[in-house]
Design a protein around this motif. Structure first.
Motif, PDB file in Angstrom:
ATOM      1  N   MET A   1       0.847  -1.164   0.000  1.00 34.79           N
ATOM      2  CA  MET A   1       0.000   0.000   0.000  1.00 34.79           C
ATOM      3  C   MET A   1       0.902   1.240   0.000  1.00 34.79           C
ATOM      4  O   MET A   1       1.910   1.302   0.688  1.00 34.79           O
ATOM      5  CB  MET A   1      -0.899  -0.027   1.233  1.00 34.79           C
ATOM      6  CG  MET A   1      -1.761   1.184   1.368  1.00 34.79           C
ATOM      7  SD  MET A   1      -2.911   0.987   2.737  1.00 34.79           S
ATOM      8  CE  MET A   1      -4.386   1.481   1.969  1.00 34.79           C
ATOM      9  N   ILE A   2       0.472   2.230  -0.727  1.00 35.61           N
ATOM     10  CA  ILE A   2       1.242   3.474  -0.829  1.00 35.61           C
ATOM     11  C   ILE A   2       0.904   4.334   0.376  1.00 35.61           C
ATOM     12  O   ILE A   2      -0.262   4.503   0.731  1.00 35.61           O
ATOM     13  CB  ILE A   2       0.898   4.235  -2.126  1.00 35.61           C
ATOM     14  CG1 ILE A   2       1.298   3.394  -3.344  1.00 35.61           C
ATOM     15  CG2 ILE A   2       1.606   5.581  -2.173  1.00 35.61           C
ATOM     16  CD1 ILE A   2       0.882   4.014  -4.663  1.00 35.61           C
ATOM     17  N   THR A   3       1.925   4.859   1.006  1.00 39.91           N
ATOM     18  CA  THR A   3       1.724   5.712   2.165  1.00 39.91           C
ATOM     19  C   THR A   3       1.840   7.168   1.739  1.00 39.91           C
ATOM     20  O   THR A   3       2.380   7.476   0.661  1.00 39.91           O
ATOM     21  CB  THR A   3       2.767   5.418   3.252  1.00 39.91           C
ATOM     22  OG1 THR A   3       4.051   5.782   2.757  1.00 39.91           O
ATOM     23  CG2 THR A   3       2.753   3.963   3.672  1.00 39.91           C
ATOM     24  N   PRO A   4       1.354   8.091   2.566  1.00 36.31           N
ATOM     25  CA  PRO A   4       1.520   9.513   2.220  1.00 36.31           C
ATOM     26  C   PRO A   4       2.991   9.901   2.060  1.00 36.31           C
ATOM     27  O   PRO A   4       3.335  10.751   1.239  1.00 36.31           O
ATOM     28  CB  PRO A   4       0.904  10.233   3.420  1.00 36.31           C
ATOM     29  CG  PRO A   4      -0.075   9.271   3.991  1.00 36.31           C
ATOM     30  CD  PRO A   4       0.516   7.912   3.737  1.00 36.31           C
ATOM     31  N   LEU A   5       3.865   9.248   2.807  1.00 34.47           N
ATOM     32  CA  LEU A   5       5.294   9.542   2.704  1.00 34.47           C
ATOM     33  C   LEU A   5       5.829   9.142   1.328  1.00 34.47           C
ATOM     34  O   LEU A   5       6.680   9.824   0.757  1.00 34.47           O
ATOM     35  CB  LEU A   5       6.045   8.803   3.829  1.00 34.47           C
ATOM     36  CG  LEU A   5       7.484   9.211   4.057  1.00 34.47           C
ATOM     37  CD1 LEU A   5       7.583  10.702   4.380  1.00 34.47           C
ATOM     38  CD2 LEU A   5       8.094   8.416   5.203  1.00 34.47           C
ATOM     39  N   ASP A   6       5.303   8.008   0.784  1.00 35.78           N
ATOM     40  CA  ASP A   6       5.711   7.566  -0.553  1.00 35.78           C
ATOM     41  C   ASP A   6       5.355   8.621  -1.596  1.00 35.78           C
ATOM     42  O   ASP A   6       6.139   8.900  -2.524  1.00 35.78           O
ATOM     43  CB  ASP A   6       5.043   6.243  -0.924  1.00 35.78           C
ATOM     44  CG  ASP A   6       5.528   5.079  -0.074  1.00 35.78           C
ATOM     45  OD1 ASP A   6       6.645   5.171   0.473  1.00 35.78           O
ATOM     46  OD2 ASP A   6       4.772   4.075   0.041  1.00 35.78           O
ATOM     47  N   ILE A   7       4.169   9.212  -1.457  1.00 29.96           N
ATOM     48  CA  ILE A   7       3.737  10.233  -2.422  1.00 29.96           C
ATOM     49  C   ILE A   7       4.615  11.469  -2.290  1.00 29.96           C
ATOM     50  O   ILE A   7       5.054  12.059  -3.285  1.00 29.96           O
ATOM     51  CB  ILE A   7       2.257  10.594  -2.207  1.00 29.96           C
ATOM     52  CG1 ILE A   7       1.377   9.392  -2.520  1.00 29.96           C
ATOM     53  CG2 ILE A   7       1.847  11.781  -3.065  1.00 29.96           C
ATOM     54  CD1 ILE A   7      -0.087   9.593  -2.158  1.00 29.96           C
ATOM     55  N   GLU A   8       4.886  11.852  -1.065  1.00 34.05           N
ATOM     56  CA  GLU A   8       5.679  13.062  -0.828  1.00 34.05           C
ATOM     57  C   GLU A   8       7.098  12.906  -1.372  1.00 34.05           C
ATOM     58  O   GLU A   8       7.678  13.846  -1.912  1.00 34.05           O
ATOM     59  CB  GLU A   8       5.711  13.369   0.674  1.00 34.05           C
ATOM     60  CG  GLU A   8       6.308  14.716   0.996  1.00 34.05           C
ATOM     61  CD  GLU A   8       6.181  15.063   2.483  1.00 34.05           C
ATOM     62  OE1 GLU A   8       6.981  15.882   2.932  1.00 34.05           O
ATOM     63  OE2 GLU A   8       5.308  14.494   3.170  1.00 34.05           O
ATOM     64  N   ASN A   9       7.650  11.733  -1.257  1.00 38.78           N
ATOM     65  CA  ASN A   9       9.048  11.520  -1.683  1.00 38.78           C
ATOM     66  C   ASN A   9       9.181  11.108  -3.149  1.00 38.78           C
ATOM     67  O   ASN A   9      10.295  10.890  -3.623  1.00 38.78           O
ATOM     68  CB  ASN A   9       9.705  10.453  -0.804  1.00 38.78           C
ATOM     69  CG  ASN A   9       9.897  10.944   0.622  1.00 38.78           C
ATOM     70  OD1 ASN A   9      10.067  12.139   0.848  1.00 38.78           O
ATOM     71  ND2 ASN A   9       9.869  10.034   1.578  1.00 38.78           N
ATOM     72  N   LYS A  10       8.068  10.995  -3.837  1.00 36.18           N
ATOM     73  CA  LYS A  10       8.133  10.572  -5.250  1.00 36.18           C
ATOM     74  C   LYS A  10       8.789  11.667  -6.085  1.00 36.18           C
ATOM     75  O   LYS A  10       8.429  12.840  -6.002  1.00 36.18           O
ATOM     76  CB  LYS A  10       6.706  10.299  -5.750  1.00 36.18           C
ATOM     77  CG  LYS A  10       6.633   9.907  -7.198  1.00 36.18           C
ATOM     78  CD  LYS A  10       7.240   8.550  -7.411  1.00 36.18           C
ATOM     79  CE  LYS A  10       7.092   8.139  -8.873  1.00 36.18           C
ATOM     80  NZ  LYS A  10       7.919   7.037  -9.215  1.00 36.18           N
ATOM     81  N   LYS A  11       9.734  11.295  -6.893  1.00 41.26           N
ATOM     82  CA  LYS A  11      10.444  12.235  -7.773  1.00 41.26           C
ATOM     83  C   LYS A  11      10.214  11.796  -9.208  1.00 41.26           C
ATOM     84  O   LYS A  11      10.195  10.612  -9.511  1.00 41.26           O
ATOM     85  CB  LYS A  11      11.948  12.230  -7.483  1.00 41.26           C
ATOM     86  CG  LYS A  11      12.317  12.627  -6.085  1.00 41.26           C
ATOM     87  CD  LYS A  11      12.040  14.095  -5.864  1.00 41.26           C
ATOM     88  CE  LYS A  11      12.386  14.479  -4.432  1.00 41.26           C
ATOM     89  NZ  LYS A  11      11.836  15.730  -4.031  1.00 41.26           N
ATOM     90  N   PHE A  12      10.030  12.785 -10.035  1.00 40.77           N
ATOM     91  CA  PHE A  12       9.829  12.516 -11.453  1.00 40.77           C
ATOM     92  C   PHE A  12      11.069  12.990 -12.210  1.00 40.77           C
ATOM     93  O   PHE A  12      11.701  13.978 -11.835  1.00 40.77           O
ATOM     94  CB  PHE A  12       8.596  13.274 -11.966  1.00 40.77           C
ATOM     95  CG  PHE A  12       7.316  12.818 -11.349  1.00 40.77           C
ATOM     96  CD1 PHE A  12       6.648  11.705 -11.846  1.00 40.77           C
ATOM     97  CD2 PHE A  12       6.765  13.502 -10.272  1.00 40.77           C
ATOM     98  CE1 PHE A  12       5.469  11.305 -11.275  1.00 40.77           C
ATOM     99  CE2 PHE A  12       5.597  13.103  -9.706  1.00 40.77           C
ATOM    100  CZ  PHE A  12       4.928  11.983 -10.204  1.00 40.77           C
TER     101      PHE A  12
END
Length: 150
Positions: A1-12
């Motif tokens: 499951m994706i956590t809010p931290l995963d979204i925040e640290n996602k880099k494109f």
């Protein structure tokens, strides 16, 4: 499951041409992170509440089962007490009938004895009466004989 931290640290990776505006993507990811974090916390709270409710429901089912068993036992006890009371009542009636019969028999025996005593006394009276009549007749004849001799 994706956590809010995963979204925040996602880099494109950045592209030079036809790429997205980095600030817009970052702003959107920030909004998404905040909303997802709210949903994530709410989901965790709901899961916790659901677990508590399931635990409580299990306890209530145990209490319900215990109450049902208690009611069944109470009904059985009431039925047993009623059956015992009925047996005791029947025994009391039988004992009373037996005692009444015994009393009637005793009274009949006493009546028979009293009747025999009465008949004996009547017979003794009749004998006494006959003796007295005989005595009086003999006394009367003596008086007549004495009068005739004078």
């Amino acid at each position: 499951m994706i956590t809010p931290l995963d979204i925040e640290n996602k880099k494109f990776s950045k592209q030079m041409m036809n790429g997205y505006n980095v600030d817009e993507v970052d702003d959107f990811l920030d909004e998404l992170t905040v909303e997802y974090e709210k949903l994530y916390k709410e989901n965790a709270t709901l899961k916790s509440s659901a677990e508590e409710m399931n635990t409580d429901m299990g306890q209530y089912k145990n209490i319900e089962s215990t109450l049902q068993n208690t009611l069944i036992m109470a009904q059985k006890t009431a039925d047993d007490i009623q059956a015992i009371a009925k047996q005791q009542a029947e025994q009391i009636v039988r004992d009373a009938e037996f005692a009444a019969k015994a009393s009637v028999e005793e009274l009949n025996q006493q009546l028979t004895i009293k009747q025999k005593d009465y008949n004996d006394l009547k017979q003794q009276f009749d004998v006494y009466k006959a003796k007295m009549e005989s005595l009086l007749i003999s006394q009367l004849e003596l008086i007549k004989d004495m009068n005739d001799g004078v």
